[in-house]
Write a protein that holds these residues in place. Structure first.
Motif, PDB file in Angstrom:
ATOM      1  N   PHE A  62      71.371  41.326  66.715  1.00  0.00           N
ATOM      2  CA  PHE A  62      70.786  42.810  66.278  1.00  0.00           C
ATOM      3  C   PHE A  62      70.039  42.289  64.733  1.00  0.00           C
ATOM      4  O   PHE A  62      68.919  42.878  64.493  1.00  0.00           O
ATOM      5  N   SER A  71      62.728  46.031  66.489  1.00  0.00           N
ATOM      6  CA  SER A  71      63.001  47.456  66.713  1.00  0.00           C
ATOM      7  C   SER A  71      61.867  48.367  66.223  1.00  0.00           C
ATOM      8  O   SER A  71      61.392  49.205  66.871  1.00  0.00           O
ATOM      9  N   LYS A  75      59.354  50.720  68.610  1.00  0.00           N
ATOM     10  CA  LYS A  75      59.037  52.256  68.288  1.00  0.00           C
ATOM     11  C   LYS A  75      57.658  52.456  68.209  1.00  0.00           C
ATOM     12  O   LYS A  75      57.062  53.527  68.640  1.00  0.00           O
ATOM     13  N   ALA A 135      65.133  51.725  71.780  1.00  0.00           N
ATOM     14  CA  ALA A 135      66.684  51.980  71.935  1.00  0.00           C
ATOM     15  C   ALA A 135      66.995  52.592  70.664  1.00  0.00           C
ATOM     16  O   ALA A 135      66.992  52.086  69.568  1.00  0.00           O
ATOM     17  N   LEU A 136      67.736  53.829  70.917  1.00  0.00           N
ATOM     18  CA  LEU A 136      68.177  54.745  69.848  1.00  0.00           C
ATOM     19  C   LEU A 136      69.560  54.191  69.854  1.00  0.00           C
ATOM     20  O   LEU A 136      70.436  54.368  70.821  1.00  0.00           O
ATOM     21  N   ASP A 137      70.288  53.860  68.666  1.00  0.00           N
ATOM     22  CA  ASP A 137      71.754  53.646  68.453  1.00  0.00           C
ATOM     23  C   ASP A 137      72.363  54.665  67.588  1.00  0.00           C
ATOM     24  O   ASP A 137      71.893  55.768  67.189  1.00  0.00           O
ATOM     25  N   ASN A 181      78.920  50.631  66.511  1.00  0.00           N
ATOM     26  CA  ASN A 181      77.792  51.298  66.565  1.00  0.00           C
ATOM     27  C   ASN A 181      77.249  50.750  67.878  1.00  0.00           C
ATOM     28  O   ASN A 181      77.498  49.453  68.377  1.00  0.00           O
ATOM     29  N   LYS A 182      76.476  51.477  68.810  1.00  0.00           N
ATOM     30  CA  LYS A 182      76.183  51.006  70.180  1.00  0.00           C
ATOM     31  C   LYS A 182      74.667  51.763  70.301  1.00  0.00           C
ATOM     32  O   LYS A 182      74.528  53.054  69.809  1.00  0.00           O
ATOM     33  N   PRO A 183      73.888  51.397  71.397  1.00  0.00           N
ATOM     34  CA  PRO A 183      72.904  52.298  71.840  1.00  0.00           C
ATOM     35  C   PRO A 183      73.325  53.696  72.459  1.00  0.00           C
ATOM     36  O   PRO A 183      74.415  53.516  73.136  1.00  0.00           O
ATOM     37  N   SER A 185      72.121  55.102  74.888  1.00  0.00           N
ATOM     38  CA  SER A 185      72.093  55.226  76.214  1.00  0.00           C
ATOM     39  C   SER A 185      73.638  54.515  76.674  1.00  0.00           C
ATOM     40  O   SER A 185      73.719  54.877  78.049  1.00  0.00           O
ATOM     41  N   LYS A 186      74.413  54.108  75.972  1.00  0.00           N
ATOM     42  CA  LYS A 186      75.602  53.239  76.439  1.00  0.00           C
ATOM     43  C   LYS A 186      76.589  54.274  76.078  1.00  0.00           C
ATOM     44  O   LYS A 186      77.963  53.773  76.311  1.00  0.00           O
ATOM     45  N   LEU A 233      67.493  60.759  77.748  1.00  0.00           N
ATOM     46  CA  LEU A 233      68.433  59.761  77.915  1.00  0.00           C
ATOM     47  C   LEU A 233      69.450  59.789  79.193  1.00  0.00           C
ATOM     48  O   LEU A 233      70.065  58.498  79.396  1.00  0.00           O
TER      49      LEU A 233
END
Length: 435
Positions: A62, A71, A75, A135-137, A181-183, A185-186, A233
């Motif tokens: 990352f 990133s 966007k 990807a939003l985290d 911290n993670k996306p 979507s996960k 999402l």
């Protein structure tokens, strides 16, 4: 054992300081993430070490991506695709969603492309939904939520915005502490359950109030719901129905009126407070104003020379708590004396209610002027309401002075200043010799 492994609240956690080379792109300073492995289940940290190594590899990837701007580029591409789609008359949706639309709309999208420039790849990507959303985290959740809520923040003062922001940021920081911290979507229901369990453990072991935990859960549920609705999402209600049962909101207790008169208003009792803070207390004791209302009075809203001296509670540079909060309050007793000494208001504490609240409550506590557990400066507002009840003030008059909604339909202009003053004079305190 991984060099980045540490013990925290019964679990193995990954912890690493952000290298200077990446500090501009990752402002967290120190990254902490739970491995979700209990120390009791893995006392040597063998499995946790492997988990920490995986977290470290993902984090370094990352950082490298952030350094080259991947990133940001993602966007920018997505934002451009949305604008291009709108320019051509369509809502931007993903390719999978395009395929599910009625055949007439799909054909319309292809016809719009055929009518435009040949080989216009950006337009094709926009109309056919070929640009993936960035990807939003979790760490970026608040910034995205705040951007979506900008219209609702209009009219808030700087201090009101700060109070709006801080509990939400704190909830996100706590979530990252527990699951890392993670996306977005996960994010899963299992993560939410881990977070709930973390709070339950704190309630049981540390004595944290249940409502403190529920506020965190509520903020996360609201933020995720708003971002989910906007970005589609596909998360579902991750934090819905996760409140911990058994909580109760603490009710502040009131001062006894006799205690206010004999102790708080005793000559010299508040000499240790600066004059602005002392007179704010006097004003609130006699009028029941909220501290934020009192702090934000100005020379224009303090009317000492009118037939009925009064203050005007108005939304100047800030948002009122309720529509009924806007009101005029006569000045009698110790409040009149205080405002005669402060005709321009309290510029030292304008939009700084939290600061003066901490100052006054600390002084009262250190000087034995908080007689029972739960009493604070705000308790004076409850005392004011109790005093109105004791003299049987009409509900309509009491609601008008408290800034509360009256439970019956509103007719006319409400109680006059003279009528309000009549009731206030019945409950007025005796002012100290010097205010």
């Amino acid at each position: 054992m991984s060099e980045f492994l540490t013990r925290r609240a019964g679990f193995w956690h990954y912890q690493r300081r952000v290298p200077l080379a990446f500090a501009e792109h990752d402002t967290r300073g120190i990254v902490r993430q739970s491995t979700r492995i209990r120390i009791a289940d893995d006392p040597r940290g063998t499995r946790a070490g492997r988990a920490a190594d995986r977290i470290n590899a993902e984090l370094e990837a990352f950082w490298r991506a952030s350094l080259v701007g991947e990133s940001t580029d993602a966007k920018a591409r997505y934002d451009r695709a949305r604008k291009d789609a709108r320019r051509l008359g369509f809502e931007y949706i993903t390719a999978a969603e395009v395929a599910q639309r009625p055949i007439a709309e799909i054909l319309a999208r292809f016809e719009a492309l055929a009518a435009g420039k040949p080989d216009d790849r950006p337009a094709e990507d926009a109309v056919l939904g070929r640009v993936e959303p960035p990807a939003l985290d979790i760490d970026g959740l608040f910034d995205e939520f705040e951007a979506l809520m900008k219209p609702s923040l209009k009219g808030m003062s700087e201090d009101q915005v700060r109070k709006w922001r801080n509990p939400k940021k704190r909830a996100i920081a706590n979530l990252v502490t527990v699951i890392g911290n993670k996306p977005l979507s996960k994010l899963t229901r299992s993560d939410a359950l881990d977070f709930q369990r973390w709070w339950i453990d704190r309630v049981m072991v540390e004595g944290v109030e249940i409502e403190t935990a529920n506020k965190d859960i509520g903020h996360l549920n609201k933020m995720l719901g708003k971002v989910e609705h906007t970005h589609r999402l596909g998360l579902g209600p991750v934090f819905a129905q996760m409140r911990i049962e058994g909580g109760r909101t603490g009710q502040r207790v009131a001062f006894a009126p006799a205690f206010v008169q004999d102790h708080l208003l005793k000559a010299g009792a508040l000499d240790g407070l600066n004059p602005d803070a002392r007179r704010l207390l006097y004003l609130i004791a006699e009028t029941g104003l909220r501290l934020s209302e009192a702090c934000n009075l100005t020379a224009e809203t303090i009317r000492l020379d009118d037939p009925v001296p009064h203050v005007m509670v108005r939304p100047i540079g800030r948002r009122m708590k309720t529509d009924q909060s806007e009101r005029d309050m006569p000045l009698v007793g110790v409040a009149l004396a205080a405002m005669q000494a402060q005709p321009d208001g309290f510029p030292r504490y304008r939009d700084k209610a939290a600061s003066v609240s901490a100052t006054i409550n600390k002084f009262l506590d250190e000087n034995g002027l908080l007689p029972t557990e739960g009493t604070t400066l705000y308790s004076l507002r409850h005392t004011f309401e109790d005093r109105l009840t004791a003299v049987e003030a009409p509900d309509k008059v009491a609601a008008a002075m408290m800034g509360h909604k009256y439970h019956r339909p509103r007719y006319g202009v409400g109680p006059s200043l003279a009528q309000k003053r009549e009731w206030l004079e019945r409950i007025a305190f005796r002012a100290p010799t010097e205010v």
